[in-house]
Every structure is written in C-alpha cells, then in structure tokens.
Motif scaffolding. Structure first.
Motif, PDB file in Angstrom:
ATOM      1  N   ARG A  50     -20.289  19.708  12.812  1.00  0.00           N
ATOM      2  CA  ARG A  50     -21.341  20.427  12.092  1.00  0.00           C
ATOM      3  C   ARG A  50     -22.603  20.560  12.939  1.00  0.00           C
ATOM      4  NH1 ARG A  50     -20.139  20.708   6.357  1.00  0.00           N
ATOM      5  NH2 ARG A  50     -22.220  21.478   5.898  1.00  0.00           N
ATOM      6  N   ASN A  51     -22.906  19.534  13.753  1.00  0.00           N
ATOM      7  CA  ASN A  51     -24.105  19.571  14.599  1.00  0.00           C
ATOM      8  C   ASN A  51     -24.065  20.708  15.609  1.00  0.00           C
ATOM      9  OD1 ASN A  51     -25.824  17.689  13.626  1.00  0.00           O
ATOM     10  ND2 ASN A  51     -25.085  16.022  14.943  1.00  0.00           N
ATOM     11  N   VAL A  52     -22.940  20.832  16.292  1.00  0.00           N
ATOM     12  CA  VAL A  52     -22.792  21.897  17.283  1.00  0.00           C
ATOM     13  C   VAL A  52     -22.869  23.256  16.592  1.00  0.00           C
ATOM     14  CG1 VAL A  52     -21.174  23.008  18.882  1.00  0.00           C
ATOM     15  CG2 VAL A  52     -21.512  20.532  18.966  1.00  0.00           C
ATOM     16  N   LEU A  53     -22.192  23.364  15.444  1.00  0.00           N
ATOM     17  CA  LEU A  53     -22.213  24.628  14.709  1.00  0.00           C
ATOM     18  C   LEU A  53     -23.640  24.985  14.312  1.00  0.00           C
ATOM     19  CD1 LEU A  53     -20.538  26.908  13.273  1.00  0.00           C
ATOM     20  CD2 LEU A  53     -20.952  25.584  11.200  1.00  0.00           C
ATOM     21  N   ARG A  54     -24.371  23.993  13.819  1.00  0.00           N
ATOM     22  CA  ARG A  54     -25.749  24.270  13.374  1.00  0.00           C
ATOM     23  C   ARG A  54     -26.637  24.712  14.526  1.00  0.00           C
ATOM     24  NH1 ARG A  54     -26.075  19.338   9.304  1.00  0.00           N
ATOM     25  NH2 ARG A  54     -25.175  20.409   7.491  1.00  0.00           N
ATOM     26  N   GLU A  55     -26.400  24.134  15.704  1.00  0.00           N
ATOM     27  CA  GLU A  55     -27.169  24.535  16.880  1.00  0.00           C
ATOM     28  C   GLU A  55     -26.923  26.015  17.177  1.00  0.00           C
ATOM     29  OE1 GLU A  55     -26.812  21.701  20.099  1.00  0.00           O
ATOM     30  OE2 GLU A  55     -27.542  23.190  21.537  1.00  0.00           O
ATOM     31  N   ALA A  56     -25.662  26.424  17.131  1.00  0.00           N
ATOM     32  CA  ALA A  56     -25.326  27.830  17.399  1.00  0.00           C
ATOM     33  C   ALA A  56     -25.915  28.737  16.323  1.00  0.00           C
ATOM     34  CB  ALA A  56     -23.815  27.995  17.482  1.00  0.00           C
ATOM     35  N   LEU A  57     -25.799  28.324  15.060  1.00  0.00           N
ATOM     36  CA  LEU A  57     -26.343  29.146  13.971  1.00  0.00           C
ATOM     37  C   LEU A  57     -27.860  29.273  14.079  1.00  0.00           C
ATOM     38  CD1 LEU A  57     -24.227  27.897  10.904  1.00  0.00           C
ATOM     39  CD2 LEU A  57     -24.024  30.100  12.089  1.00  0.00           C
ATOM     40  N   SER A  58     -28.500  28.197  14.539  1.00  0.00           N
ATOM     41  CA  SER A  58     -29.947  28.217  14.698  1.00  0.00           C
ATOM     42  C   SER A  58     -30.361  29.292  15.704  1.00  0.00           C
ATOM     43  CB  SER A  58     -30.418  26.837  15.155  1.00  0.00           C
ATOM     44  OG  SER A  58     -31.756  26.895  15.577  1.00  0.00           O
ATOM     45  N   ARG A  59     -29.558  29.437  16.755  1.00  0.00           N
ATOM     46  CA  ARG A  59     -29.853  30.474  17.753  1.00  0.00           C
ATOM     47  C   ARG A  59     -29.713  31.873  17.149  1.00  0.00           C
ATOM     48  NH1 ARG A  59     -26.618  28.746  23.145  1.00  0.00           N
ATOM     49  NH2 ARG A  59     -27.624  26.767  23.568  1.00  0.00           N
TER      50      ARG A  59
ATOM     51  N   SER B  58     -32.573  23.969  22.497  1.00  0.00           N
ATOM     52  CA  SER B  58     -31.337  24.723  22.645  1.00  0.00           C
ATOM     53  C   SER B  58     -31.620  26.226  22.647  1.00  0.00           C
ATOM     54  CB  SER B  58     -30.393  24.354  21.511  1.00  0.00           C
ATOM     55  OG  SER B  58     -29.314  25.248  21.466  1.00  0.00           O
ATOM     56  N   ARG B  59     -32.578  26.627  21.811  1.00  0.00           N
ATOM     57  CA  ARG B  59     -32.948  28.048  21.778  1.00  0.00           C
ATOM     58  C   ARG B  59     -33.588  28.476  23.092  1.00  0.00           C
ATOM     59  NH1 ARG B  59     -35.977  28.973  16.071  1.00  0.00           N
ATOM     60  NH2 ARG B  59     -34.259  28.461  14.668  1.00  0.00           N
ATOM     61  N   LEU B  60     -34.473  27.629  23.604  1.00  0.00           N
ATOM     62  CA  LEU B  60     -35.146  27.973  24.862  1.00  0.00           C
ATOM     63  C   LEU B  60     -34.147  28.017  26.017  1.00  0.00           C
ATOM     64  CD1 LEU B  60     -38.414  25.887  24.464  1.00  0.00           C
ATOM     65  CD2 LEU B  60     -38.081  28.312  24.019  1.00  0.00           C
TER      66      LEU B  60
END
Lengths: 226, 226
Positions: A50-59, B58-60
């Motif tokens: 879920r952490n990795v997924l959330r990072e991608a979704l955040s982008r 991560s975004r940056l």
C-alpha cells in the motif's frame, strides 16, 4: 550523437507503479470523470505494498491526473497541462542549452503570432499597448528596460486570446529576463515598441510581421553566433 | 471572467511540504549538484512525519529536481523540463479549449520558425524532405495523409536544431493528429509540401515564410470560426 545519450535512470518501485497506472488509464481509454479501482484493488492487482502504491498515486494527484471525490473515491480529472511544467522551471537549475532553446522558442512564438493578433485584437488592447509604450522613453535603467520588455511583449501574448500561450509566456519570463540581462547587443533595432503599436493599430498583418522581425533582429543576429 | 475561476484545490500535507521544499531551494539559491539536508533534518525542520516527507521527496524525484547519489545523499539536479509535461499530455483527458490552444500553438510555431530553418538547414535535410514529399502523391487515405503531415512537419522541427522545440512537437503530435482527423476543410491550400521544399532549397526566407502561411491557410481560416 553520443552527447544525446543520457545515463539510464534507476527506477524505484514507485516509478514503475506510476508508469503501470498511467498505461492502465490509457489502455482502458478512461476519460475525465471515470472512477478508478480502489487502493486495495490496485495494490493487489499490481502486487505491491500500500505504501508504494500511495507514493505513485500521490504523484498522479500532483500532476492533476486523479482526484479524490467524496463517496465516489478516486476519479480521473483533466490535468492542468502546464502545472507540472511550472514546477520545474527554475533558471538556476537549467542547463545552458535548455535556456538557449527556450530563448529561441520565444522568438519563434513572437515571429509567428501575427495572425492571432490580427484575428483577436480589440481597440481596448491597442489603448493598453499605447499606455505601456508611453513609459518606454524613460527606460534608461537596465532593470526598467527589462520590465518594459516584459509588459509590452506580455500584452501581445494576452491579445492572442490563447490561454496556454499566455501562461507559457508568464512561466518563461524569468528565463527571458535572465537571457536578456546576460546578452550584450551592439546591434540596434530600427523598430521600437511604439512603432509596432502604430502598425498593429493602422497597418496590415504583413507589415506587422515584417516590423516584428526587424524589432527582434538583434536577437535573431545573436542566434547566428550560437 | 467568471469561467477563469477554478475551485480551490484541497491541499494535502505532502502538497504543502513539496511547496516548502521548492521554496527553500529557490530562496537558498541552490544550484545543480548542491547537496540537500538529510531526510531526518528536513523532517525535523518542517515538523512533519518521515512518511509525509518521503511522499513530497518522491514527487520532486519524479520531476527530476533531486536525485540520490551514493555517499553524497540527495543532490539537486537539472530537471528535464518537458518530462513532466509529457506525463500529462493525454488527448483523452484534455478539455476542448486546451486542445484548441495547442492546435493554435502549433500554427504559431510553424509560422514563426522560418528564421531558424534558414539559419540551420543543410543539404542533407533538404534531401530528406524530398524523400518524404515523394510519397505525398499516394496520400489518398486519411490515415496515410496524417502520417505524411507528421513526417513532413516533424522534419521541419528537427531542422530548427532546437531540441526543446523538437521534443515539444513529438509530444503534441497525438493532439495535432486528433484535431486534424476531426476537422473538415473545404478550403484547399495552394501550396503543397513539395512546393515548400523547393522554396526552402532555392528560395529566400521571406518567400518561404509567405508560402508556409499559404500552406497553413486552411487551418488559419478554421481559427476564425472559433
């Protein structure tokens, strides 16, 4: 050319998940307003935490591609196409070639916008340009000269009525300013801002186009040295 | 204008942290290659959790603004200014006004690039253009006609020698194609691709500029209906 080769970036898991989700949106031909699977479903389908997924979704959220709606969950949205461009335009972090590219881009845009100007100019626009050029005669100080440049050319972009073009120019201004203040022009242009306004007011598109080219000639000559 | 008002986006903690870090980079006048504080230092200074901080970083990283180097930690890098732009250019997710803006942008660029073309064209470029236009006479099918359009105009962008302009065009191609296949032109242009090549080969910059405008006239006329 060998200098076009850049090292292959090391991809993180979030990079890969981000790409996968974008491919999924494209392949499924999803449109603005369509609902995405839930986080749980996505994490399972992609077999990631879920952490990795959330990072991608955040982008993707940062890019304006998805937004979270009450009760409906994640939906696709129309991204602000210049928003992310804006985030990275920092002259301090730009290499010299990119700066030069952008400076040329500005010249190309201004040499090519005559048709839009003649299609959309109004009497009110002309009056505003006349107000701006009135101050030109005081433009001795370098800093003031640059602010006059930006006011005049900025107004032209506005007259095009093209919002993307206008925003593009607003973003690129710091770079134009940077290049302007670093360039030394021995060549003087025979056409002033004030001349351009008079032609836009009373002359035809072709005369304006020729006059704009003459106005920008010192910059065009500068390109030849590149 | 009221239709310029867009709802205020709800900011997440990661949004705010991302903005703060970008402000910090700008204010400190950090340059490419400069080292950033560690994650721990940043989290403490901003008073946020490591998770939120990592989301912002991560975004940056996605934008190409920072990269992690062995032994040195996080350093500032020259972002690929078009990289993030590329991520959001999906015609399916674009509103109609943005599409029209981009179509106009293309016209402005092609009307304005004559000086760069004359500055940088080579005999090899002309030979390649001649190869491309040879196939034009077979371009009856709609799909083939569009691929010829892209090949010819794409080569012109390449001749400008401006890498940013060229990449820009590659990205915008799907949108040009989309607009082209949705537009019905009753107006025919009097200048073909083949005519343009001959002028670029033997004629001067002004003749080329006029011919390009005539070539694009059906599209320019189309704008008047907007």
């Amino acid at each position: 050319m060998i200098n076009d080769l850049t090292p292959i970036a090391t991809s993180t898991r979030a990079d890969i998940v981000e790409i996968r989700i974008r491919e999924y949106l494209s392949n499924k031909k999803l449109k603005t307003g369509d609902t995405l699977p839930t986080e749980l479903e996505l994490a399972e389908a992609l077999d990631v935490s879920r952490n990795v997924l959330r990072e991608a979704l955040s982008r993707l959220r940062m890019l304006g591609l998805i937004e979270t709606k009450k009760k409906r969950g994640m939906v696709l949205s129309a991204p602000d196409i210049l928003g992310s461009f804006e985030r990275v335009l920092n002259p301090q972090l730009m290499d010299e070639n990119t700066m030069k590219d952008i400076f040329e881009l500005r010249l190309v845009l201004e040499l090519g916008m005559a048709d839009l100007l003649y299609l959309r100019k109004t009497d009110k626009d002309i009056a505003e340009l006349e107000q701006i050029v009135k101050k030109d005669k005081n433009a001795d100080a370098e800093e003031f000269r640059i602010s006059q440049e930006i006011a005049f050319h900025g107004k032209l972009y506005e007259i095009t009525g093209n919002n993307t073009l206008k925003r593009f120019q607003t973003m690129l201004m710091p770079i134009f300013g940077f290049v302007l203040s670093n360039s030394h022009h021995s060549i003087k242009s025979g056409v002033s801002h004030s001349d351009l306004v008079q032609i836009l007011k009373n002359g035809d598109r072709d005369s304006f186009s020729d006059a704009m080219r003459e106005h920008l000639r010192p910059h065009i000559e500068f390109l030849k040295e590149r």
